[in-house]
Design an enzyme around this catalytic site. Structure first.
Site, short mmCIF file in Angstrom:
data_model
loop_
_atom_site.label_atom_id
_atom_site.label_comp_id
_atom_site.label_asym_id
_atom_site.label_seq_id
_atom_site.Cartn_x
_atom_site.Cartn_y
_atom_site.Cartn_z
N ASN A 226 -45.88 4.59 -20.75
CA ASN A 226 -47.69 3.82 -21.38
C ASN A 226 -47.57 2.70 -20.02
O ASN A 226 -47.44 1.46 -20.31
CB ASN A 226 -47.87 3.28 -22.81
CG ASN A 226 -47.30 3.70 -24.14
OD1 ASN A 226 -48.19 5.15 -23.77
ND2 ASN A 226 -46.12 3.48 -24.65
N GLU A 307 -51.14 9.96 -27.56
CA GLU A 307 -50.92 8.57 -28.08
C GLU A 307 -52.16 8.35 -26.82
O GLU A 307 -51.69 6.81 -26.70
CB GLU A 307 -49.60 8.25 -27.73
CG GLU A 307 -48.38 8.83 -28.77
CD GLU A 307 -47.41 8.64 -28.74
OE1 GLU A 307 -46.93 8.40 -29.64
OE2 GLU A 307 -47.19 7.94 -27.87
N ASP A 381 -40.10 13.54 -32.69
CA ASP A 381 -39.88 11.89 -31.68
C ASP A 381 -38.34 11.30 -31.92
O ASP A 381 -37.99 10.97 -32.70
CB ASP A 381 -40.90 11.47 -31.99
CG ASP A 381 -41.18 10.32 -30.58
OD1 ASP A 381 -40.58 9.79 -30.39
OD2 ASP A 381 -42.06 9.31 -31.39
N GLU A 409 -34.33 3.23 -30.49
CA GLU A 409 -35.90 2.69 -31.53
C GLU A 409 -35.72 3.20 -32.57
O GLU A 409 -36.00 3.17 -34.04
CB GLU A 409 -36.76 3.51 -30.80
CG GLU A 409 -38.16 3.32 -31.51
CD GLU A 409 -39.66 4.12 -30.73
OE1 GLU A 409 -39.54 4.62 -29.83
OE2 GLU A 409 -40.75 4.53 -31.22
N TRP A 559 -48.76 11.06 -38.31
CA TRP A 559 -47.48 8.67 -38.21
C TRP A 559 -47.58 8.95 -39.21
O TRP A 559 -46.50 7.49 -39.88
CB TRP A 559 -48.72 7.57 -37.71
CG TRP A 559 -48.86 8.16 -36.06
CD1 TRP A 559 -48.30 9.09 -35.54
CD2 TRP A 559 -50.03 7.07 -35.21
NE1 TRP A 559 -48.66 8.93 -33.53
CE2 TRP A 559 -49.74 7.64 -33.96
CE3 TRP A 559 -50.73 6.28 -35.33
CZ2 TRP A 559 -50.59 7.27 -33.07
CZ3 TRP A 559 -51.34 5.86 -33.95
CH2 TRP A 559 -51.44 5.92 -33.40
#
Ligand code: BDP
Length: 721
Positions: A226, A307, A381, A409, A559
């Site tokens: 990002n 995203e 993911d 994560e 999501w």
């Protein structure tokens, strides 16, 4: 009196540390003194002096590493020498005198440009050891290998080692922001001290490079996917250059993430349309500017139209248009583009697991030669378990780069002991059937299946400013193991665990055997207590910490955990068969066919591909609900076993690490129970079935689990939902 007390304290606290050289910071490069006198003497006899032929920062680094290790192993200095029994020679093959180069001539064809040869030779009546390769970096890798042979206490009297990496671009991806926060980072702040660069060069930068070189990692993407376009400005390029200079001797290239809208944001151009001539020129000029400062700059990693990130779709252009435009800009400098395939859209009602394939597969063969399409290991993911991404079996004409996540994560952050190479190995071993049987993911990635010129593998780093780099002492093993599998994707994760333990802690079998077993089982444990039987994406929102299977209120449907488990009174699971989303059709026939029926689907993927009634009969004759509950419980028991195993290891580990791991295991145990109880309490609302007797009743009601909030959980970026 007071003084006496202090010296007593010093005795207690100072001596245990002083007598034990193990230190978290040194990672697997501990270089502990070799206690076995016989072994130590045999090494000393075989290595009496060192001769480095040639001159380069990389050869200097090689000499330095070997000399340091030698001093630590033997408490003696390795002297420079020119000849004699026990001489160690380090040289690029081009620099070797002909008698020596002739003796390894037949091996040369077996290594690539980064490979190495280590040979015990007899030379003018002397026994010598030679480390050579086609490049100085090959020699450096060989030097680390010789050191490792001694760390593992192997015999080095008759060496004939020939080794080369099987994948070309072996890269860490740092999701590090310019303000030094790390997205999904649980080990402190970013290593890169941007504000004080380029002047302040921290010793950590060199140690980071050493650690990576020791496992063959040859690239690092310094910035978050990002991306922030500021990194491409002159002010920052100077800082990147300073890091590149530290890393260069260790064979590590730097890469940056390129924000697709950078030309627009720079104010120089009023669009970022990849087909616009000015935009193309802007990127060419930018590449020239970077390469003028960093001649071996690796290239760009790009997250586009994913995203909320900008990309070619914003201009009605395709991923090929975007990737190829950037590829042209870096091609004159031998740079590459790593273009991510992690795309899914909230406007697409299609099963999220299908979207990347649908978008990318039609472009097979259309990317330029210096583009790698970077694909996450699974189609959703980085979950504790996913089947391999179907793209690996569907783009034979495009070099696909594997993306694994080393930072945990979705696996309990840095506080859970989860040995990830076991997960990586599972994906690499899966058969895509793209060219018939035995078309494994490893063969797709290393290019051997369809003769690829460019190959790559990336791991999202778990490294930060934590004193021990990774937070959890065992987090280091996933970094290590990623590097080893990047070098050789056919290695067994068990072998990797063993060597890591020996290098990091001790060679004692009484330690290595049980702890290897613990590490290997740790991956399945986390699957069981978080997402058993093919469940996925049921974590809490935003920070992704803890269970949140009930979450259903997020703006984007995909999501929400309820999108993935689809629990209702009829049953649970995502139907991806021909009667459901048909994601299975993206896999080759043996898989598509076999997994279309729940009876022939491996139970580990059952609810990934099927929506089944709660009383569906499983292979052991029990109901699905029963098995779900007992698997959660098994996960908890696995952690209890890990706690017990570790308790017996106290004598082999320094106090600091022993205690840290013990405390982390307690957190893991507490959270494993939390996952079990919260998930079962929630799913029970739909199953309406009793929790089996062998599983403890949850401590709290659903309302309690739903009420838990963690506004300051680490790793989250403020704007991230
Ligand atoms: C997701 C992470 C998000 C990343 C994204 C990605 O939650 O922080 O930006 O992956 O890979 O898993 O781009």
């Amino acid at each position: 009196m007071k003084l006496k007390k202090i010296s007593l304290l010093l005795l207690i606290f100072y001596f245990p540390l002083a007598t034990n050289a193990q230190s978290d910071y040194d990672l697997w490069l501990q270089y502990e003194e070799i206690q076995d006198a016989g072994l130590s003497q045999s090494y000393l006899n075989l290595l009496t002096g060192i001769k480095v032929i040639g001159n380069s920062p990389t050869l200097d680094a090689s000499r330095h590493e070997i000399s340091n290790a030698y001093t630590s192993f033997f408490d003696e200095e390795l002297k420079n020498a020119n000849s004699g029994d026990g001489l160690l020679i380090l040289a690029n093959i081009d620099q070797l005198p002909s008698d020596l180069s002739n003796s390894v001539k037949s091996d040369l064809g077996k290594i690539n440009s980064e490979g190495y040869i280590i040979r015990s030779l007899s030379n003018n009546g002397n026994k010598i050891t030679l480390i050579t390769g086609k490049t100085d970096v090959g020699v450096l890798y060989g030097s680390f290998r010789l050191i490792k042979e001694m760390q593992l206490h192997n015999d080095i009297s008759n060496l004939a080692i020939i080794d080369s990496p099987k994948i070309q671009k072996r890269v860490l991806n740092h999701w590090d922001n310019l303000d030094r926060t790390v997205e999904r980072g649980y080990a402190g702040f970013s290593l890169w001290d941007w504000h004080l660069l380029p002047e302040l060069i921290k010793p950590e930068y060199t140690d980071y490079a050493r650690a990576n070189a020791s496992i063959g990692i040859n690239g690092t993407v310094l910035t978050n996917v990002n991306a922030n376009s500021l990194i491409l400005t002159e002010q920052y390029i100077e800082k990147v250059k300073a890091l590149a200079e530290v890393f260069r001797p260790y064979g590590i290239q730097v890469y940056l993430t390129a924000r697709f809208s950078a030309p627009l944001e720079s104010g120089d151009v009023d669009t970022a349309d990849p087909l616009n001539a000015e935009v193309k020129q802007w990127w060419k000029d930018k590449a020239d500017e970077i390469y003028a400062e960093i001649p071996d700059f690796g290239g760009f990693l790009v997250k586009a139209n994913s995203e909320g990130q900008p990309g070619p779709n914003n201009y009605d252009r395709t991923h090929v248009d975007g990737a190829n435009m950037l590829a042209e800009a870096v091609a004159p400098h031998d740079g590459i583009i790593m273009w991510r395939a992690f795309v899914y859209s909230e406007h697409d009602p299609e099963d999220r697991a299908k979207q990347a394939y649908s978008e990318f597969v039609p472009f097979d063969g259309q990317f330029k030669d210096n583009v790698l399409v970077q694909v996450k290991n699974g189609p959703i993911d980085f979950q504790p378990r996913e089947p391999f991404h179907p793209m690996f079996g569907a783009m034979p004409n495009t070099p696909l780069m594997m993306e694994f996540q080393i930072t945990q994560e979705y696996l309990g952050f840095a506080s859970h002991l989860v040995y990830l190479p076991k997960l990586f190995e599972e994906t690499l071993e899966e058969d895509t059937y793209v060219n018939g049987e035995n078309s494994t993911v490893a063969k797709v990635i290393d290019g051997s299946l369809s003769n690829k010129k460019l190959t790559g593998i990336a791991g999202v780093a778990n490294i930060g400013t934590a004193k021990n780099w990774t937070g959890h002492p065992f987090g280091q093993s996933s970094w290590y193991g990623f590097g080893r599998l990047a070098w050789d994707p056919y290695m067994s994760s068990e072998e990797i665990a063993e060597e890591w333990l020996k290098m990091t802690f001790t060679n004692e079998d009484e330690f290595v055997e049980p702890v290897t077993d613990l590490m290997i089982k740790s991956r399945e444990a986390v699957v069981k207590y978080m997402t058993p039987l093919g469940l996925h994406h049921i974590m809490d929102t935003g920070h992704h910490y803890g269970p949140g299977p009930w979450v259903s209120n997020l703006s984007r449907p995909e999501w929400n955990p309820v999108y993935y488990h689809k629990a209702d009174t009829d049953g649970i699971g995502f139907d991806r068969t021909t009667s459901g989303s048909d994601a299975l059709s993206q896999y080759a026939d043996p898989i598509a066919e076999r997994y279309n029926s729940p009876e022939t689907t491996p139970e580990k993927y059952l609810l990934w591909f099927h929506h089944l009634p709660w009383d569906y009969q499983m292979k052991n004759g029990e109901t699905l609900w029963h098995n779900l509950a007992i698997t959660y419980q098994e996960g908890v028991e696995d952690v209890e076993e890990m706690v017990e195993t570790w308790k017996n290891m106290e004598e082999y580990v320094d106090q600091e690490r022993y205690e840290k791991v013990s405390m982390f295991l307690q957190i893991q145990l507490k959270e494993a129970k939390w996952w079990r109880d919260a998930c079962l309490t929630y799913f029970q609302e739909f199953s309406n079935m009793e929790i089996p007797e062998t599983v403890p009743q949850p401590e709290h009601d659903l309302k309690y689990y739903k009420s838990l909030e963690f506004p300051f959980a680490p790793g989250i970026r403020p704007s991230w939902e």
